[in-house]
Write a protein that holds these residues in place. Structure first.
Motif, PDB file in Angstrom:
ATOM      1  N   TYR A  44     -22.607  43.750 -15.573  1.00  0.00           N
ATOM      2  CA  TYR A  44     -22.515  42.459 -15.960  1.00  0.00           C
ATOM      3  C   TYR A  44     -24.033  41.847 -15.599  1.00  0.00           C
ATOM      4  N   GLY A  45     -24.639  42.656 -14.533  1.00  0.00           N
ATOM      5  CA  GLY A  45     -25.876  42.397 -14.127  1.00  0.00           C
ATOM      6  C   GLY A  45     -26.759  40.474 -14.509  1.00  0.00           C
ATOM      7  N   ASP A  46     -25.928  39.465 -13.735  1.00  0.00           N
ATOM      8  CA  ASP A  46     -26.189  38.571 -14.849  1.00  0.00           C
ATOM      9  C   ASP A  46     -25.879  38.067 -13.215  1.00  0.00           C
ATOM     10  N   SER A  47     -27.161  36.478 -13.097  1.00  0.00           N
ATOM     11  CA  SER A  47     -28.019  36.462 -12.255  1.00  0.00           C
ATOM     12  C   SER A  47     -26.679  35.085 -12.009  1.00  0.00           C
ATOM     13  N   HIS A  48     -25.946  34.819 -12.761  1.00  0.00           N
ATOM     14  CA  HIS A  48     -25.103  34.114 -12.437  1.00  0.00           C
ATOM     15  C   HIS A  48     -24.109  34.628 -11.893  1.00  0.00           C
ATOM     16  N   LEU A  49     -23.685  35.988 -11.694  1.00  0.00           N
ATOM     17  CA  LEU A  49     -22.486  36.584 -11.244  1.00  0.00           C
ATOM     18  C   LEU A  49     -23.395  37.408  -9.745  1.00  0.00           C
ATOM     19  N   ALA A  50     -24.578  37.569 -10.201  1.00  0.00           N
ATOM     20  CA  ALA A  50     -25.257  37.704  -8.673  1.00  0.00           C
ATOM     21  C   ALA A  50     -25.413  36.990  -7.539  1.00  0.00           C
ATOM     22  N   ASN A  51     -25.075  35.045  -8.123  1.00  0.00           N
ATOM     23  CA  ASN A  51     -25.217  34.728  -7.446  1.00  0.00           C
ATOM     24  C   ASN A  51     -24.368  34.272  -6.593  1.00  0.00           C
ATOM     25  N   ARG A  52     -23.143  34.700  -6.826  1.00  0.00           N
ATOM     26  CA  ARG A  52     -21.753  35.220  -5.674  1.00  0.00           C
ATOM     27  C   ARG A  52     -21.258  33.504  -5.060  1.00  0.00           C
ATOM     28  N   HIS A  53     -21.327  32.409  -6.403  1.00  0.00           N
ATOM     29  CA  HIS A  53     -20.652  31.083  -5.788  1.00  0.00           C
ATOM     30  C   HIS A  53     -19.327  31.040  -7.079  1.00  0.00           C
ATOM     31  N   ASP A  54     -19.001  30.132  -6.660  1.00  0.00           N
ATOM     32  CA  ASP A  54     -17.530  29.850  -6.880  1.00  0.00           C
ATOM     33  C   ASP A  54     -17.098  29.084  -8.078  1.00  0.00           C
ATOM     34  N   SER A  55     -18.324  29.184  -9.076  1.00  0.00           N
ATOM     35  CA  SER A  55     -18.871  29.162 -10.362  1.00  0.00           C
ATOM     36  C   SER A  55     -19.767  29.569 -11.098  1.00  0.00           C
ATOM     37  N   ALA A  56     -19.973  29.320 -12.356  1.00  0.00           N
ATOM     38  CA  ALA A  56     -21.412  30.058 -12.710  1.00  0.00           C
ATOM     39  C   ALA A  56     -21.932  28.955 -13.225  1.00  0.00           C
ATOM     40  N   VAL A  57     -23.540  28.796 -13.104  1.00  0.00           N
ATOM     41  CA  VAL A  57     -24.188  27.427 -13.505  1.00  0.00           C
ATOM     42  C   VAL A  57     -24.993  28.047 -15.161  1.00  0.00           C
ATOM     43  N   VAL A  58     -24.055  27.689 -16.053  1.00  0.00           N
ATOM     44  CA  VAL A  58     -24.817  27.709 -16.948  1.00  0.00           C
ATOM     45  C   VAL A  58     -25.393  26.594 -18.040  1.00  0.00           C
ATOM     46  N   GLU A  59     -26.619  27.032 -19.156  1.00  0.00           N
ATOM     47  CA  GLU A  59     -26.676  26.417 -19.905  1.00  0.00           C
ATOM     48  C   GLU A  59     -26.198  25.771 -21.376  1.00  0.00           C
ATOM     49  N   LEU A  60     -25.823  24.873 -21.969  1.00  0.00           N
ATOM     50  CA  LEU A  60     -25.302  24.943 -23.266  1.00  0.00           C
ATOM     51  C   LEU A  60     -26.080  23.604 -23.988  1.00  0.00           C
ATOM     52  N   VAL A  93      -9.662  23.823  -9.837  1.00  0.00           N
ATOM     53  CA  VAL A  93     -10.304  22.761  -9.793  1.00  0.00           C
ATOM     54  C   VAL A  93     -11.564  22.675  -8.860  1.00  0.00           C
ATOM     55  N   ASN A  94     -10.890  22.968  -7.463  1.00  0.00           N
ATOM     56  CA  ASN A  94     -11.704  23.276  -6.974  1.00  0.00           C
ATOM     57  C   ASN A  94     -12.959  24.146  -6.520  1.00  0.00           C
ATOM     58  N   ASP A  95     -12.937  24.942  -7.599  1.00  0.00           N
ATOM     59  CA  ASP A  95     -14.034  25.893  -7.180  1.00  0.00           C
ATOM     60  C   ASP A  95     -15.214  25.507  -8.055  1.00  0.00           C
ATOM     61  N   LEU A  96     -15.114  24.408  -9.162  1.00  0.00           N
ATOM     62  CA  LEU A  96     -15.958  23.930  -9.602  1.00  0.00           C
ATOM     63  C   LEU A  96     -16.394  22.358  -9.063  1.00  0.00           C
ATOM     64  N   ALA A  97     -15.247  22.065  -8.031  1.00  0.00           N
ATOM     65  CA  ALA A  97     -15.800  21.077  -7.010  1.00  0.00           C
ATOM     66  C   ALA A  97     -16.621  21.247  -5.727  1.00  0.00           C
ATOM     67  N   MET A  98     -16.635  22.556  -5.356  1.00  0.00           N
ATOM     68  CA  MET A  98     -17.469  23.655  -4.710  1.00  0.00           C
ATOM     69  C   MET A  98     -18.915  23.097  -5.018  1.00  0.00           C
ATOM     70  N   CYS A  99     -19.226  24.081  -6.693  1.00  0.00           N
ATOM     71  CA  CYS A  99     -20.284  23.975  -6.986  1.00  0.00           C
ATOM     72  C   CYS A  99     -21.524  22.200  -7.800  1.00  0.00           C
ATOM     73  N   GLY A 100     -20.281  21.201  -7.108  1.00  0.00           N
ATOM     74  CA  GLY A 100     -21.097  20.183  -7.065  1.00  0.00           C
ATOM     75  C   GLY A 100     -20.260  19.543  -8.545  1.00  0.00           C
ATOM     76  N   ALA A 101     -19.505  20.278  -9.038  1.00  0.00           N
ATOM     77  CA  ALA A 101     -19.483  19.757 -10.817  1.00  0.00           C
ATOM     78  C   ALA A 101     -17.520  19.048 -10.456  1.00  0.00           C
ATOM     79  N   ARG A 102     -17.270  17.912 -10.953  1.00  0.00           N
ATOM     80  CA  ARG A 102     -16.484  16.924 -11.930  1.00  0.00           C
ATOM     81  C   ARG A 102     -15.224  17.982 -12.752  1.00  0.00           C
ATOM     82  N   PRO A 103     -14.588  18.633 -12.482  1.00  0.00           N
ATOM     83  CA  PRO A 103     -13.500  18.805 -13.602  1.00  0.00           C
ATOM     84  C   PRO A 103     -13.295  18.258 -14.242  1.00  0.00           C
ATOM     85  N   LEU A 104     -13.727  19.492 -16.159  1.00  0.00           N
ATOM     86  CA  LEU A 104     -13.399  18.494 -17.168  1.00  0.00           C
ATOM     87  C   LEU A 104     -11.860  19.100 -17.887  1.00  0.00           C
TER      88      LEU A 104
END
Lengths: 351, 351
Positions: A44-60, A93-104
């Motif tokens: 998948y060779g993606d910087s999001h995955l390679a970051n190996r954190h609990d959630s990906a951070v993406v732009e929309l 929910v916890n995977d989102l929270a660990m990135c500093g995100a409020r789960p929606l």
């Protein structure tokens, strides 16, 4: 087959050694890391995955969002302190929270085994609903598949989640700095032992309940108060040990902890001794480590300890630089020991 | 148990009749609809789910996004024209496209059976990568679980997807109006028959290939050209029949189609006759129906037919008002027949 067909590329894992998938490949330890690093990231060779954190951070458009996924295959479906339904909500929910995100928003994908009692499904769905309501997330999209009897174990649930960042920046391991304090939000090992005991019919003097809980409230409280947090990680498969080893490897920094400061309930310690388990590698579903500047520790404790879920928060060590990154622990007898990533074999199917 | 515990509420499905989950509950027909309407919607009680479209439309800050999920349990994993990997990418991409969204990000959640050949996993992952690359979506987050031998059927994949809307408004069934033309993008039934033939070892004179494909390109071409589309639906489980029955029920409008205008390849027609299947209810993975004003039909054909994937596009009927909403078909012998939602029993595990 032409040259670009998928099967003409050979698998980069050592097939001689692991020709097939083993339970340990899903255990959150070394073998799972091999699979991710050698199969998924190169593909998948993606910087999001390679970051190996609990959630990906993406732009929309004009917004940045956190996006994560988790499948839940826990057995048994119901255990002291929770069930697969509440686990599937709090886990994501916890995977989102660990990135500093409020789960929606959450999705819910069910794989059901033919013959599953309808009442069991109903109880699980009600439990998901209660968990989602308690966190304030909406389950907005779903899917149901049914497979033949014997091709599933009652039911599996996938939840994916979308969240919005609370602070200015997502929390990622890259933010961790030398000198950061390592804060643990509570005692370890309750979830893994609770599920294991229920599955194996083990009776201890007191019933050990899972620590399963949403960490979103604690995280949002810290971020809303403006506490400078560098990184957080929840301690699921592979426990504290996997989390620290992954972060050390990913950042190139060393982490030093003190065994005497790592809280363990007496009954969990006893159960681990009987079962031959390392409590540092046992899964939790309502515990995290946070990396933050020493100057923020007092304020962090104040906020965490105002909530029963963070009542047991302690500082267990700090981040150092070393010639080679490692996780070390000062044991209770005062010896320093290097800790290694667990293989992932010790407790299958606890989430 | 206290009064608010989940299990104190009773399941609203007729437990006497269906005490357990059956394969038909996952078949995309009447029983699956019962499950969604009586168990999932009342529990999650959300307008997004109640909308019953392929993706949810949710707000995040200043942006609106499409969010969807699908699990893939197809057997066998590899079939003429595709495999579970490409299916898991295109399936979710198509759910986003059907709402008028450009697919951007996917998650990938794997459930692997202990003993799965590592090379099989590798081939599936490569196929996902090729499919994602061809559509221009990124797989940004993932999860891997391993279950014991015999608790899964080689591997299951969940993909969830996030997309951004291309036009001003999401495409939803609410937009459909009396008089709308019903456009079908190509011939029916290839996917279901291809998978079934491979699974059962059936040999036909010519190998029937699945129609599996990304519909995103066609949909974006229509929307980018400003064609006024009211609603689109891809024709997966339950085929054209389920799609039309669901839309008619959801909107309160009647849909009339002409059997002679519904394209079927000769080999698919023959296979359906031999197997006793209704081709209208067989699953497709690269076909859709679109509802749009009659005045937009010519322009729609022009755009669709410029792409081989839409080369077989035809108008099969229109939308009417009636005292009670129904789906009717003028058969090849000129008789009008009311079409009923299929039960969902005919082709299990084709996606």
């Amino acid at each position: 087959m032409n040259e670009t067909s998928p099967s003409s590329l050979s698998c980069p894992l050592p097939i001689d050694r692991y020709p097939t998938v083993t339970l340990a490949h899903g255990g959150g330890g070394k073998l799972m890391n091999d699979l991710i690093e050698r199969v998924f990231i190169p593909a998948y060779g993606d910087s999001h995955l390679a970051n190996r954190h609990d959630s990906a951070v993406v732009e929309l458009g004009r917004e940045r969002l956190a996006f994560t996924t988790d499948s839940f295959v826990v057995t048994p479906l119901f255990f002291p302190g929770g069930d697969v339904g509440s686990l599937s909500v709090y886990g994501t929910v916890n995977d989102l929270a660990m990135c500093g995100a409020r789960p929606l928003y959450l999705s819910a994908g069910f794989i059901l085994e033919e013959g599953l009692p309808m009442d069991t499904l109903w109880r699980v769905v009600q439990s998901m609903k209660q968990a989602a309501d308690s966190v304030g997330v909406s389950i907005v999209t779903g899917d149901t598949k049914v497979v033949d009897r014997g091709k599933c174990d009652s039911l599996y649930i996938n939840t994916s989640g979308v969240g919005a960042f609370v602070g200015k920046h997502p929390l990622t391991p890259d933010n961790i700095k030398e000198g950061d304090s390592v804060i643990l939000s509570g005692d370890l090992g309750r979830h893994g032992i609770a599920v294991m005991a229920e599955r194996e019919g083990l009776a201890f003097e007191t019933t050990i309940e899972s620590d399963l809980a949403s960490l979103s409230g604690l995280v949002c409280a810290l971020l809303d108060a403006g506490v400078e947090i560098h990184c957080m990680r929840d301690l699921t498969r592979g426990g504290l040990l996997s989390a620290l080893c992954e972060i050390s490897k990913g950042t190139g920094l060393s982490i030093h902890i003190r065994e005497r400061d790592v809280p363990l309930a007496e009954e969990v310690r006893g159960a681990c001794e009987i079962l031959g388990l390392d409590p540092l590698a046992v899964a939790n579903e309502g515990r995290f480590v946070a990396f933050l500047p020493e100057g923020e520790v007092d304020r962090t404790f104040e906020i965490l300890r105002a909530d029963p879920l963070g009542g047991g928060a302690v500082c267990i060590g700090n981040v150092r630089t070393n010639e080679r990154p490692e996780v070390s622990m000062e044991t209770v007898i005062g010896v320093s020991r290097i800790l290694m990533m667990p293989s992932g074999e010790q407790l299958p199917r606890i989430c």
